[in-house]
Design a protein around this motif. Structure first.
Motif, PDB file in Angstrom:
ATOM      1  N   ARG A  51       0.832  -1.214   0.000  1.00 54.30           N
ATOM      2  CA  ARG A  51       0.000   0.000   0.000  1.00 54.30           C
ATOM      3  C   ARG A  51       0.860   1.253   0.000  1.00 54.30           C
ATOM      4  O   ARG A  51       1.984   1.250   0.507  1.00 54.30           O
ATOM      5  N   GLN A  67       3.184  -0.993  -5.256  1.00 50.82           N
ATOM      6  CA  GLN A  67       2.253  -0.657  -4.179  1.00 50.82           C
ATOM      7  C   GLN A  67       0.884  -0.291  -4.742  1.00 50.82           C
ATOM      8  O   GLN A  67       0.769   0.181  -5.873  1.00 50.82           O
ATOM      9  N   HIS A  68      -0.153  -0.514  -3.945  1.00 50.75           N
ATOM     10  CA  HIS A  68      -1.524  -0.207  -4.352  1.00 50.75           C
ATOM     11  C   HIS A  68      -1.924   1.174  -3.843  1.00 50.75           C
ATOM     12  O   HIS A  68      -1.623   1.531  -2.701  1.00 50.75           O
ATOM     13  N   TYR A  69      -2.579   1.923  -4.692  1.00 47.92           N
ATOM     14  CA  TYR A  69      -3.125   3.211  -4.259  1.00 47.92           C
ATOM     15  C   TYR A  69      -4.644   3.205  -4.426  1.00 47.92           C
ATOM     16  O   TYR A  69      -5.193   2.475  -5.256  1.00 47.92           O
ATOM     17  N   SER A  99      -8.501  -0.408  -5.401  1.00 48.72           N
ATOM     18  CA  SER A  99      -7.050  -0.256  -5.255  1.00 48.72           C
ATOM     19  C   SER A  99      -6.377  -0.697  -6.536  1.00 48.72           C
ATOM     20  O   SER A  99      -6.618  -1.806  -7.022  1.00 48.72           O
ATOM     21  N   LEU A 100      -5.521   0.166  -7.058  1.00 47.92           N
ATOM     22  CA  LEU A 100      -4.820  -0.095  -8.310  1.00 47.92           C
ATOM     23  C   LEU A 100      -3.327  -0.140  -8.029  1.00 47.92           C
ATOM     24  O   LEU A 100      -2.786   0.739  -7.351  1.00 47.92           O
ATOM     25  N   MET A 101      -2.664  -1.161  -8.543  1.00 48.78           N
ATOM     26  CA  MET A 101      -1.225  -1.281  -8.309  1.00 48.78           C
ATOM     27  C   MET A 101      -0.448  -0.326  -9.214  1.00 48.78           C
ATOM     28  O   MET A 101      -0.740  -0.208 -10.403  1.00 48.78           O
ATOM     29  N   HIS A 141      -4.763   3.821 -15.368  1.00 49.28           N
ATOM     30  CA  HIS A 141      -3.859   4.576 -14.503  1.00 49.28           C
ATOM     31  C   HIS A 141      -3.433   5.880 -15.180  1.00 49.28           C
ATOM     32  O   HIS A 141      -3.462   6.957 -14.578  1.00 49.28           O
ATOM     33  N   GLU A 353       6.172  -7.230  -7.383  1.00 46.46           N
ATOM     34  CA  GLU A 353       4.756  -6.997  -7.659  1.00 46.46           C
ATOM     35  C   GLU A 353       3.909  -8.192  -7.248  1.00 46.46           C
ATOM     36  O   GLU A 353       2.801  -8.023  -6.725  1.00 46.46           O
ATOM     37  N   SER A 356       3.512  -8.106  -3.524  1.00 47.59           N
ATOM     38  CA  SER A 356       2.560  -7.056  -3.174  1.00 47.59           C
ATOM     39  C   SER A 356       1.123  -7.529  -3.396  1.00 47.59           C
ATOM     40  O   SER A 356       0.249  -7.340  -2.544  1.00 47.59           O
ATOM     41  N   CYS A 357       0.879  -8.165  -4.549  1.00 45.98           N
ATOM     42  CA  CYS A 357      -0.451  -8.684  -4.851  1.00 45.98           C
ATOM     43  C   CYS A 357      -0.855  -9.754  -3.843  1.00 45.98           C
ATOM     44  O   CYS A 357      -1.990  -9.773  -3.345  1.00 45.98           O
ATOM     45  N   TYR A 360      -1.657  -8.211  -0.521  1.00 46.13           N
ATOM     46  CA  TYR A 360      -2.934  -7.489  -0.603  1.00 46.13           C
ATOM     47  C   TYR A 360      -4.114  -8.450  -0.512  1.00 46.13           C
ATOM     48  O   TYR A 360      -5.094  -8.188   0.191  1.00 46.13           O
TER      49      TYR A 360
END
Length: 399
Positions: A51, A67-69, A99-101, A141, A353, A356-357, A360
């Motif tokens: 995040r 990271q996800h925003y 949330s989009l990476m 994005h 990535e 991170s996924c 999440y």
């Protein structure tokens, strides 16, 4: 027991305690505080893996990669009334958030948009990659960035829908050699109006448009009136789309507004369609009013904006199954029409990535099986998905 008595007794106990007892008590308190601080630090460190608190795409940098925003509900409503992939929308409903990476292709594309000279002809970008790598979300994005900078957005969320499964096809009243798609055109106009509400009052028509004997849009009228014409008179919707695209292209300059043309599945504009005429013969792309006008907008003969497109196999039923390169999906005619362009490759997840996924999904309880939450389970997910984002999401849906 009164408060004064409690304080008096506590003071007495402290006075009676030995220095060794006081030291032990202080050490225990310090140890407990240190342990609590360490736990909080570990939680923040874990959250930092997947995040980021930076939710403005314009502020995303290389250290945010992976990271996800969060996309706010207001942005979802105004910027993305359409265009987000179906499975991503379903995920949003499940997770109660969008949330989009932040990924490298999107950062690369946004950096190009920041450095471009908009007094020159619009630069065309073509996003490509294997199936399920995240081409549409990379486009979204970049679109989110442009919208946050006050650009006017022309977004075609899936051009393939304009060349197949047409609900209603009618001959154009403006040009008898073309065919209108009023249902598809009115749907697009409705979403275009939501995204660009403020611009529809500022931009005015530069010529007079006659819709019928009784309905006319005079020169100098707000563009919003033209949009309303297509929404209230659905038979005129395809021609209204053409008028809007022509007016925006004609008036776009760096001093007025910046224009983003975003087309998902641009390869649908060339090749073959799945639409049939009354005599069962196929309709050609150049015979469709919507595609004819969109092709003209994709010519980079206007300044003050950018053209971002994706090529994908989805919906392109007449191309080889494994095709993903621009020259394969666009064909010779499409490639020549889009050339020159800047290619943007969207590959599978990197190790960072993927981690991170994975974190999440654990945080959102999307992965519930105990075995899948172990290191061995994570290695098995890597093997099954091969770091492909789409495959990862599908596999985890059953865990």
């Amino acid at each position: 027991m009164s408060l004064q008595h409690i304080v008096s007794r506590s003071t007495c106990l402290v006075n009676q305690a030995s220095p060794k007892q006081l030291f032990c008590c202080s050490f225990r308190l310090w140890h407990a505080n240190a342990a609590a601080t360490q736990v909080e630090g570990e939680i923040e460190k874990t959250l930092a893996v997947f995040r980021t608190s930076v939710h403005n795409p314009a502020d995303h940098r290389e250290h945010h990669e992976g990271q996800h925003y969060m996309i706010t509900q207001q942005d979802l409503k105004n910027i993305f009334p359409h265009g987000l992939p179906y499975r991503f929308q379903q995920q949003m409903k499940t997770f109660k958030e969008a949330s989009l990476m932040v990924r490298k292709p999107a950062l690369e594309l946004i950096s190009y948009l920041k450095q471009a000279n908009y007094s020159h002809p619009a630069i065309r970008y073509v996003i490509y990659g294997q199936r399920g790598t995240g081409k549409t979300l990379t486009l979204c994005h970049a679109l989110h960035y442009c919208a946050s900078q006050g650009w006017l957005i022309v977004h075609i969320p899936d051009a393939h829908l304009w060349v197949k499964n047409c609900k209603e096809l009618m001959q154009s009243s403006y040009n008898q050699a073309r065919f209108d798609q009023p249902v598809e055109a009115s749907t697009w106009l409705r979403n275009f109006k939501i995204t660009n509400e403020k611009f529809l009052k500022q931009v005015t028509t530069q010529q007079k448009y006659v819709w019928s004997k009784r309905e006319v849009t005079e020169e100098g009228r707000p563009l919003g009136e033209v949009v309303d014409q297509g929404l209230t008179r659905i038979k005129n919707a395809s021609d209204v789309v053409g008028v809007i695209l022509k007016e925006l292209k004609r008036q776009c300059t760096p001093d007025s507004y910046k224009l983003l043309v975003a087309v998902d599945g641009v390869n649908a504009l060339w090749g073959r369609t799945a639409i049939k005429k009354e005599d069962k013969s196929p309709v050609q792309q150049e015979e469709l009013t919507l595609l004819h006008n969109l092709r003209k907008l994709l010519k980079n003969d206007w300044p003050g904006g950018a053209i971002i497109t994706t090529v994908n196999k989805t919906g392109s039923v007449f191309k080889p199954r494994n095709a993903y390169l621009p020259q394969e999906l666009l064909g010779k005619e499409g490639f020549d029409a889009m050339d020159p362009f800047v290619p943007i490759l969207v590959a599978n997840y990197t190790e960072k990535e993927f981690e991170s996924c994975y974190q999440y999904y654990l945080d959102r309880n999307w992965i519930q099986l105990e075995k899948a939450r172990t290191e061995e389970g994570k290695r098995e997910l890597i093997f099954l998905s091969n770091y492909n984002p789409g495959e990862m999401e599908k596999i985890c849906a059953y865990l």
